[in-house]
Design an enzyme around this catalytic site. Sequence first.
Site, PDB file in Angstrom:
ATOM      1  N   ARG A  81      81.691  29.394  39.145  1.00 54.68           N
ATOM      2  CA  ARG A  81      82.897  30.027  39.701  1.00 54.68           C
ATOM      3  C   ARG A  81      82.504  30.928  40.866  1.00 54.68           C
ATOM      4  NH1 ARG A  81      85.568  33.142  35.191  1.00 54.68           N
ATOM      5  NH2 ARG A  81      86.161  31.059  34.474  1.00 54.68           N
ATOM      6  N   ARG A 150      85.965  41.329  37.574  1.00 46.76           N
ATOM      7  CA  ARG A 150      86.016  39.943  38.029  1.00 46.76           C
ATOM      8  C   ARG A 150      86.638  39.845  39.429  1.00 46.76           C
ATOM      9  NH1 ARG A 150      86.011  36.318  33.489  1.00 46.76           N
ATOM     10  NH2 ARG A 150      84.604  37.153  31.917  1.00 46.76           N
ATOM     11  N   LYS A 216      85.228  41.840  29.941  1.00 42.43           N
ATOM     12  CA  LYS A 216      85.616  41.605  31.333  1.00 42.43           C
ATOM     13  C   LYS A 216      86.699  42.582  31.770  1.00 42.43           C
ATOM     14  CE  LYS A 216      88.658  37.921  29.689  1.00 42.43           C
ATOM     15  NZ  LYS A 216      88.861  36.469  29.658  1.00 42.43           N
ATOM     16  N   LYS A 218      89.766  43.106  34.958  1.00 40.07           N
ATOM     17  CA  LYS A 218      90.488  42.377  35.998  1.00 40.07           C
ATOM     18  C   LYS A 218      91.377  43.322  36.811  1.00 40.07           C
ATOM     19  CE  LYS A 218      90.426  38.057  33.386  1.00 40.07           C
ATOM     20  NZ  LYS A 218      91.222  36.972  32.769  1.00 40.07           N
ATOM     21  N   CYS A 437      95.601  25.911  32.089  1.00 41.65           N
ATOM     22  CA  CYS A 437      94.172  26.185  32.149  1.00 41.65           C
ATOM     23  C   CYS A 437      93.407  24.860  32.068  1.00 41.65           C
ATOM     24  CB  CYS A 437      93.754  27.118  31.013  1.00 41.65           C
ATOM     25  SG  CYS A 437      93.815  26.351  29.381  1.00 41.65           S
ATOM     26  N   CYS A 443      86.087  23.116  28.410  1.00 37.07           N
ATOM     27  CA  CYS A 443      86.109  24.468  27.856  1.00 37.07           C
ATOM     28  C   CYS A 443      85.754  24.447  26.377  1.00 37.07           C
ATOM     29  CB  CYS A 443      87.479  25.109  28.051  1.00 37.07           C
ATOM     30  SG  CYS A 443      87.572  26.774  27.345  1.00 37.07           S
ATOM     31  N   CYS A 482      93.973  27.440  24.330  1.00 43.41           N
ATOM     32  CA  CYS A 482      93.646  28.421  23.298  1.00 43.41           C
ATOM     33  C   CYS A 482      94.385  29.709  23.632  1.00 43.41           C
ATOM     34  CB  CYS A 482      92.127  28.639  23.236  1.00 43.41           C
ATOM     35  SG  CYS A 482      91.494  29.777  24.486  1.00 43.41           S
ATOM     36  N   CYS A 486      94.074  32.274  29.956  1.00 41.14           N
ATOM     37  CA  CYS A 486      93.633  32.015  31.327  1.00 41.14           C
ATOM     38  C   CYS A 486      94.778  31.589  32.243  1.00 41.14           C
ATOM     39  CB  CYS A 486      92.530  30.962  31.341  1.00 41.14           C
ATOM     40  SG  CYS A 486      91.003  31.528  30.564  1.00 41.14           S
TER      41      CYS A 486
END
Length: 572
Positions: A81, A150, A216, A218, A437, A443, A482, A486
């Site tokens: 990414r 991120r 993470k 954001k 996603c 994934c 899931c 995302c």
Amino acid sequence: MVNRILKAPDGPPSDVERIKEESNYLRGTLKEVMQDRLSAGIPEDDNRLMKFHGSYLQDDRDLRNERQKQKLEPAYQFMLRVRLPGGVATPEQWLVMDELAQKNGNGTLKLTTRQTFQMHGILKWNMKNTIQEIHASLLDTIAACGDVNRNVMCNPNPYQSEIHLEVYEWAKQLSNYLLPRTRAYHEIWLDEEKVEGTPEVEEIEPIYGPLYLPRKFKIGIAVPPSNDIDVYSQDLGFIAIVEDGKLVGFNVAIGGGMGMTHGDKATYPQLAKVIGFCTPDRIQDIAEKVITIQRDYGNRSVRKNARFKYTVDRLGLETVKAELENRLGWSLDEAKPYHFDHNGDRYGWVKGVQGTWHFTLFIQGGRIADFDDYKLKTGLREIAKIHTGDFRLTANQNLIIANVSSQNKKKISELIEQYGLTDGRHYTALRRSSLACVALPTCGLAMAEAERYLPVLLDKIETIVDENGLRNEEITIRMTGCPNGCARHALGEIAFIGKAPGKYNMYLGAAFDGSRLSKMYRENIGEEEILSELRVLLSRYAKEKQEGEHFGDFVIRVGIVKAVTDGTNFHD
């Protein structure tokens, strides 16, 4: 008067905290294991560190059973990414990503919901030269994943080009300032010589420290009236305040996040809450201090409760605000009025400033590929060869061919026509407002399909849409494999969260402008039940909706679901 004692949760550190502590600032044994050709994979400890370098080890789950029968290791591959603040790339950078995807990846590019490029299918022995070629194009993959800040998002805003440019510069500054300072990335991937000696911890990571963040983090910047970056889904959101055509500052929102765990009511999506206003020159200071609060008080014991939203909820919004102002040494001003009216993209040609044009193109699922009857990747490559402006990846997985000169507009229009790219307006509004996603097959967390299945489901839903005269009715629909969020499922007016192969939890009632969460409507249902439910719901909506009423507002007004303004009753 806020007088709460600040402390992190009790409990032993999670195993990931151990990995970070022992990693020597994200180095681990990555340099050595990436040179090992006995396996296409890497050990789990190093895979955890790999995220900080912008990559995940994955395997092709479509091939798992067959390879297991053949006593072969999984079909390991890496997802890579890019860090791309605000989603802006030059045509030259687009061509580099296009070539690398073809040469070292699976031939496709994924435009993510955080406005950046993802490549899949990169083999271990191609990782280093791929990262080096990305670096040579003046891009990188540093901190695109991992327990750090991120990719910083911002509104592409083609119809407010001057404001976009200013906001984009702030997004870049934030992204660069909040990068990890360790030289591990440069040593492992770019062959930088390691400097001997041991600097003080504060010199190596003055913001993050040796353990980085608990999870993470954001950041996103929205420019009203467009909330396309879903600012309330961010750990830290900045809402641009524009007065008389000038950017005067930002409202500050904290504590958003979309992820949760099925069956665990201690986890939930959460909307960020606005706590005040600041001038533009202060957002860097605010971002740093908010991150250090999360660094110091986030949950390092239970990772599923480690996001900043849980820290805010545990300590209390006013307590966190008071601690932020204490660390800043100054107080936020009172939040200023603002208004959002949508969180989608605007398709087709839009006139910019100084004679330039912008063309927004619908990209199904954000997947840039050549299909049998649709040469999307080739068409965009040919456009990139003559384009003199930039490309902007949107938060809705679409693409803006931006800052097209008047001289080039005709040529690019001809290429759009030649390759049948169109602008998305011939699709139903439902499809144009969809997000998915990646999910299967790459994934490792996916419980069900998303990107590969949503277009198939939409084909069938569109029949119901057309039957009810709703082809031009914009309804946000989102699907994830899931519950990690995302595709920001909790902000879809209709949302599907994967529960098992072919089974989804169905949610309804989010706000069209991204200011209200959806709520569980049906649990663990398959396609037949989904279509049956939507046949009733969309028929009723067509007959009973008020003028200008969005679907999410309708299902709440008539009592199909109750409104959710925070995550406390999201599950029920």
